[in-house]
Structures are given as C-alpha cells and as structure tokens.
Design a protein around this motif. Structure first.
Motif, PDB file in Angstrom:
ATOM      1  N   THR A 102     -14.239  -1.244   1.205  1.00 50.52           N
ATOM      2  CA  THR A 102     -15.376  -0.503   2.005  1.00 50.52           C
ATOM      3  C   THR A 102     -17.143  -0.759   1.441  1.00 50.52           C
ATOM      4  OG1 THR A 102     -15.316   1.934   1.017  1.00 50.52           O
ATOM      5  CG2 THR A 102     -14.107   1.406   2.563  1.00 50.52           C
ATOM      6  N   ASP A 103     -17.375  -0.128   2.793  1.00 53.14           N
ATOM      7  CA  ASP A 103     -18.792  -0.927   2.667  1.00 53.14           C
ATOM      8  C   ASP A 103     -19.755   0.239   1.399  1.00 53.14           C
ATOM      9  OD1 ASP A 103     -18.185   1.193   4.229  1.00 53.14           O
ATOM     10  OD2 ASP A 103     -19.936   0.654   5.822  1.00 53.14           O
ATOM     11  N   GLU A 104     -19.802   1.088   1.504  1.00 51.35           N
ATOM     12  CA  GLU A 104     -19.754   2.027   0.310  1.00 51.35           C
ATOM     13  C   GLU A 104     -19.497   1.824  -0.967  1.00 51.35           C
ATOM     14  OE1 GLU A 104     -19.476   6.352   0.740  1.00 51.35           O
ATOM     15  OE2 GLU A 104     -20.450   6.491   2.775  1.00 51.35           O
ATOM     16  N   GLY A 129     -18.634  -4.658   3.449  1.00 53.30           N
ATOM     17  CA  GLY A 129     -17.403  -4.389   3.464  1.00 53.30           C
ATOM     18  C   GLY A 129     -16.070  -4.312   4.788  1.00 53.30           C
ATOM     19  N   LYS A 130     -15.155  -3.313   4.045  1.00 54.85           N
ATOM     20  CA  LYS A 130     -13.544  -4.145   4.826  1.00 54.85           C
ATOM     21  C   LYS A 130     -13.864  -3.501   6.593  1.00 54.85           C
ATOM     22  CE  LYS A 130      -8.901  -2.815   5.102  1.00 54.85           C
ATOM     23  NZ  LYS A 130      -7.692  -2.482   4.562  1.00 54.85           N
ATOM     24  N   THR A 133     -17.671  -3.659   8.827  1.00 58.92           N
ATOM     25  CA  THR A 133     -18.233  -1.745   9.064  1.00 58.92           C
ATOM     26  C   THR A 133     -19.523  -1.677   8.263  1.00 58.92           C
ATOM     27  OG1 THR A 133     -17.262  -1.171   7.060  1.00 58.92           O
ATOM     28  CG2 THR A 133     -16.123  -0.876   9.153  1.00 58.92           C
TER      29      THR A 133
END
Length: 311
Positions: A102-104, A129-130, A133
């Motif tokens: 993820t981006d985070e 990120g996936k 995003t």
C-alpha cells in the motif's frame, strides 16, 4: 557515487539521505529539477544527496508484454545521476512484494524504515502504492506523520512551452525529432549495448558496422542517423548509423548498425554507447549493392556535415 541495491538491512552510512524518488527514466530536465529540490533539502539538513529508483521499471512489471519503452539503461541512469553530483543511488527491486505494498506501507517500511530518509523530493505526478493510490500530496501528509519532509516539484516546461517529461521524449523519438528529444533530455538520446556479430555484409562494400541490439529501448523512427559513439576506452567516434530492420536485407529484430568513421579495430563483445544526433532520412530499399553504396556515401557526407556544425 555509491550504488545501493535493496532497502533492507542497510548499514547506518547508507541511510538518512535527502532523496529524489521516482522512476527517472531518461533523467531529463524535469527529473533534474526534482533532484535539484532534493539537493536543496540535503544542503539544508546537512544530509547526503540520493536518488531512489526502481529496477525493473514498474511499467515493465505491470505490462510485461508492452512494447519496448525505456529511454536509458540502469548503467546510463547511474552515470547521468553521478554527473549531477548525487552521493548515492538506491536501486529498489520492483517485484511482487513491492507491487503489493500500500502507499502507506511503502512510505513507512521502505522510505522511512528501510532507507531512513530525512526528505523525499517527488514530481507533481508521482504515484505509488498498490493500485497507484498514493499521490505526491498524500506523501506530504504521510511524511509528516513519519518524520521526514517532502517537496513536490510542479510540471516543468521550458521557456518555449516544451513539456519536459518522459512521454514527451518518446513522442519526439517516435517522430524522429532528435533535436526536440535532446532539448528535453538535456543530452542526445543514446543507445548502449554490446557489439554483436551481424551478417558482415557491410564489409563487402567497405562500410563495416558495429551492431547493437535494441533490447528494451524505445524504438525511434527507423532510419539513418548522424551519430557519436563512446567506445569502451572512453573515445568518442563520429559515424553514421542505420536503425531498423533494413528493408533490402531484412533482419529478424531491429538493430543499430553504426559505421564509425576513420576507425579500425575489433569491437565485438565490447559495450559501446551511441548518441543519435540527427535523423538524416527514413529507411529505404535499393535495387543493388552499388545503389546502396552510393546512398551510404551520401549519408556519410551528410552525417559529417551535421557533426561538424557548431553545437
């Protein structure tokens, strides 16, 4: 310049940089502006200056069947970045794990946890990120939470309104407009590769060529180009090249075939880099080898004139 592969288990001296983050294919003038923003942060924070990139290019991971699109090899990228005074190049593997982050998670685990960045400089259109995003604006917020600052460089156009982007370089190459590609890149587009054996037909008409496969490079408009080639020993040699499939003697794959002016020697197995300075004409078919030789002589004369002109 130090080149660091991967982002896990780095020693303290490989962490803590102010870094430009992105694919940076071409290291064009827009990319150079992002690296310049990272440099300003590095000076402000008394940190090393770094560039963070990915190998393979994320586009190749997600689109394995896509047509060749690269503007430079990793080795060329490293030289271009080194020439900008960067202290460290972080090469991150773009694999299944990276694609699924993820981006985070990318910001937390890679940029902060793995690389320990104190600053991240990105372009306005940076996504990560996936599912792509993450955005540049989102990274500003996440970076604040994780303890690193973020700068975002806006879209770059030159004084004439020319867009400075990788897509604009590809458009120029597809049109055979090498001058426009050079203006965007800040240097001529260049193809680097190992010199391979061809059919040696050029030798029969007095124009032996150094042949290089195109690999994953973006295919410029096929044709004949005035060139400058850097040999493995660092010498630059002027020449003329055919890039394409040669309609008269069709090849199974596109080749860059360079006739190096006033050069003798064996280059097989050596890695050379050829700059495409100007496209002289498109590919043509000829009725005979004699007709081909006449045209090659005319091309060589035209190439010498181009290369002798003031820059």
């Amino acid at each position: 310049m130090e080149i660091v592969h991967g982002w896990r288990d780095l020693v303290p001296s490989q962490r803590g940089a102010a870094a430009a983050v992105g694919a940076f294919d071409g290291v064009h003038r827009g990319h150079q502006a992002v690296i310049g923003a990272a440099r300003q942060a590095a000076e402000r924070l008394s940190a090393p200056l770094a560039v963070v990139t990915f190998e393979p290019h994320p586009r190749r991971w997600f689109q394995p069947e896509a047509a060749p699109f690269r503007l430079m090899s990793l080795a060329q990228m490293a030289r271009a970045i080194d020439g900008l005074g960067v202290d460290r190049l972080h090469v991150l593997p773009f694999d299944a794990e990276m694609a699924a982050m993820t981006d985070e998670a990318f910001a937390r685990d890679v940029l902060s946890g793995g690389l320990g960045l104190c600053h991240a400089a990105v372009g306005f259109d940076f996504t990560y990120g996936k599912g792509r995003t993450g955005s540049a604006e989102g990274l500003l917020r996440i970076g604040q939470d994780l303890g690193f600052s973020v700068s975002v460089t806006g879209r770059m156009d030159d004084a004439s309104g020319l867009k400075l982007s990788s897509s604009a370089v590809r458009e120029a190459l597809a049109a055979g407009d090498m001058a426009r590609a050079t203006r965007i890149l800040g240097r001529p587009f260049a193809i680097e590769g190992e010199v391979v054996h061809g059919d040696k037909r050029g030798r029969t008409i007095g124009v032996p060529t150094a042949n290089v496969r195109m690999g994953d490079y973006m295919r410029p408009a096929y044709g004949v180009f005035a060139t400058r080639t850097r040999l493995a020993d660092g010498r630059w040699i002027d020449g003329v090249a055919n890039l394409g499939v040669r309609p008269m003697f069709e090849t199974p794959e596109p080749l860059l075939e360079v006739w190096l002016f006033d050069f003798t020697g064996d280059l097989y197995g050596q890695v050379v880099e050829t700059r495409l300075i100007e496209r002289l004409r498109g590919e043509m078919a000829f009725d005979s080898l004699d007709a081909l030789k006449v045209q090659i002589d005319a091309d060589a004369q035209a190439a010498r004139a181009v290369l002798a002109a003031p820059a």
